[in-house]
Design a protein around this motif. Structure first.
Motif, PDB file in Angstrom:
ATOM      1  N   GLN A 226       0.678  -1.146   0.064  1.00  0.00           N
ATOM      2  CA  GLN A 226      -0.067   0.056   0.084  1.00  0.00           C
ATOM      3  C   GLN A 226       0.798   1.206  -0.219  1.00  0.00           C
ATOM      4  O   GLN A 226       0.435   2.362  -0.704  1.00  0.00           O
TER       5      GLN A 226
ATOM      6  N   THR B  70      -0.865   2.053  -5.538  1.00  0.00           N
ATOM      7  CA  THR B  70      -2.324   2.549  -5.208  1.00  0.00           C
ATOM      8  C   THR B  70      -3.095   2.082  -6.173  1.00  0.00           C
ATOM      9  O   THR B  70      -2.890   2.080  -7.354  1.00  0.00           O
TER      10      THR B  70
ATOM     11  N   GLY C 243      -7.867   5.049  -9.197  1.00  0.00           N
ATOM     12  CA  GLY C 243      -9.071   5.554  -8.576  1.00  0.00           C
ATOM     13  C   GLY C 243      -9.081   6.001  -7.217  1.00  0.00           C
ATOM     14  O   GLY C 243     -10.059   6.540  -6.708  1.00  0.00           O
ATOM     15  N   TYR C 244      -8.181   5.693  -6.387  1.00  0.00           N
ATOM     16  CA  TYR C 244      -7.961   5.969  -4.929  1.00  0.00           C
ATOM     17  C   TYR C 244      -6.967   6.850  -4.865  1.00  0.00           C
ATOM     18  O   TYR C 244      -5.900   6.848  -5.561  1.00  0.00           O
ATOM     19  N   VAL C 245      -7.034   7.691  -3.623  1.00  0.00           N
ATOM     20  CA  VAL C 245      -5.846   8.579  -3.404  1.00  0.00           C
ATOM     21  C   VAL C 245      -4.806   7.986  -2.570  1.00  0.00           C
ATOM     22  O   VAL C 245      -5.084   6.974  -1.798  1.00  0.00           O
ATOM     23  N   HIS C 246      -3.533   8.065  -2.972  1.00  0.00           N
ATOM     24  CA  HIS C 246      -2.436   7.463  -2.155  1.00  0.00           C
ATOM     25  C   HIS C 246      -1.991   8.198  -1.089  1.00  0.00           C
ATOM     26  O   HIS C 246      -2.273   9.369  -0.927  1.00  0.00           O
TER      27      HIS C 246
ATOM     28  N   ALA D 206      -5.390   3.634   4.892  1.00  0.00           N
ATOM     29  CA  ALA D 206      -6.233   3.195   3.684  1.00  0.00           C
ATOM     30  C   ALA D 206      -7.613   2.669   3.906  1.00  0.00           C
ATOM     31  O   ALA D 206      -8.233   2.966   2.850  1.00  0.00           O
TER      32      ALA D 206
ATOM     33  N   VAL E  50      -9.478   5.602   3.307  1.00  0.00           N
ATOM     34  CA  VAL E  50      -9.576   6.287   1.976  1.00  0.00           C
ATOM     35  C   VAL E  50     -10.401   5.231   1.082  1.00  0.00           C
ATOM     36  O   VAL E  50     -11.189   5.844  -0.020  1.00  0.00           O
ATOM     37  N   ALA E  51     -10.212   3.997   1.397  1.00  0.00           N
ATOM     38  CA  ALA E  51     -11.540   3.028   0.576  1.00  0.00           C
ATOM     39  C   ALA E  51     -12.804   3.262   0.833  1.00  0.00           C
ATOM     40  O   ALA E  51     -13.737   3.322   0.076  1.00  0.00           O
ATOM     41  N   GLY E  52     -13.382   3.691   1.925  1.00  0.00           N
ATOM     42  CA  GLY E  52     -14.567   3.847   2.460  1.00  0.00           C
ATOM     43  C   GLY E  52     -15.290   2.717   3.225  1.00  0.00           C
ATOM     44  O   GLY E  52     -14.667   1.553   2.936  1.00  0.00           O
TER      45      GLY E  52
ATOM     46  N   PRO F 205     -16.488  -0.524   0.374  1.00  0.00           N
ATOM     47  CA  PRO F 205     -15.375  -1.479  -0.128  1.00  0.00           C
ATOM     48  C   PRO F 205     -14.937  -2.480   1.288  1.00  0.00           C
ATOM     49  O   PRO F 205     -14.965  -3.835   1.366  1.00  0.00           O
TER      50      PRO F 205
END
Length: 213
Positions: free
Chosen positions: A103, A107, A110-113, A120, A123-125, A128
């Motif tokens: 990670q 990345t 579509g996801y922010v590093h 993480a 960021v994934a929410g 997911p």
């Protein structure tokens, strides 16, 4: 005859006391059949990993047993269920350690590093992350044919803990039982190490606030 000088008498007494002390010391270290048997019996009951406590009786014969059960779980829970839990947690931790490091350097599109892998999941929410939990439950239900409780998971006496029939590379093909036990031991040891490792990684980032590397 004249009496010996006083210093000669003192030297003789000192020599006698020294001999007696040496004899007592030698006797203390002399082998004793009874004490040797007691010592051997005591050592046989002690744990290999925790030599100051007795070895748990219910873990004997299991691959990877080093007598480590300080909380006595093996006295109250089914050993098959405990071994299944250890193997599954070890496998999850081995995947987690790889993902935690990956990670930081890669990345998903579509996801922010984020450098800190602890961030993480945020960021994934929630969506997911809940999907991972859901599909993990589906796989657990499917591989156990719906028998997912401690009371029912091993209703089939032939079911081997951790054996899901998953061997896409054929590593178990043609292996003797001794060779299979060696492979099982490697998996258990790597799993135990991974469980410690992922805990250390998470706490490193949490305490320092920095990335792992």
């Amino acid at each position: 005859s004249p009496a010996p000088p006083l210093f000669v008498v003192k030297m003789v007494k000192l020599a006698s006391l020294s001999c007696a002390a040496l004899a007592g010391s030698a006797a203390a270290f002399a082998p004793s059949n009874g004490s040797a048997r007691s010592s051997t019996s005591l050592n046989a009951e002690m744990s290999k990993s925790l030599p100051f406590v007795k070895a748990p009786a219910n873990t004997k014969g299991w691959v990877g047993d080093v007598g480590f059960d300080p909380l006595g779980f093996s006295e109250y829970f089914d050993m098959k269920w405990l071994r299944e839990a250890e193997i599954k947690h070890g496998r999850s931790s081995m995947l987690a350690t790889v993902g935690f490091v990956l990670q930081q350097y890669w990345t998903l599109p579509g996801y922010v590093h984020v450098d800190d892998s602890n961030l993480a999941p945020a960021v994934a929410g929630a969506g997911p992350m809940l999907q991972i939990v859901f599909w993990g439950g589906v796989i657990e239900w499917w591989t156990n044919k719906g028998q997912v409780t401690m009371e029912t998971m091993f209703s089939d006496p032939d079911r081997v803990p951790g054996d899901l029939g998953f061997d896409p590379m054929g590593l178990a093909v043609g292996k003797s039982e001794e060779q299979m036990d060696e492979m099982r031991l490697k998996e258990i040891k790597n799993g135990r190490l991974a469980m410690l490792a992922i805990g250390g990684m998470i706490h490193h980032n949490w305490v320092t606030g920095d990335a792992l590397f």
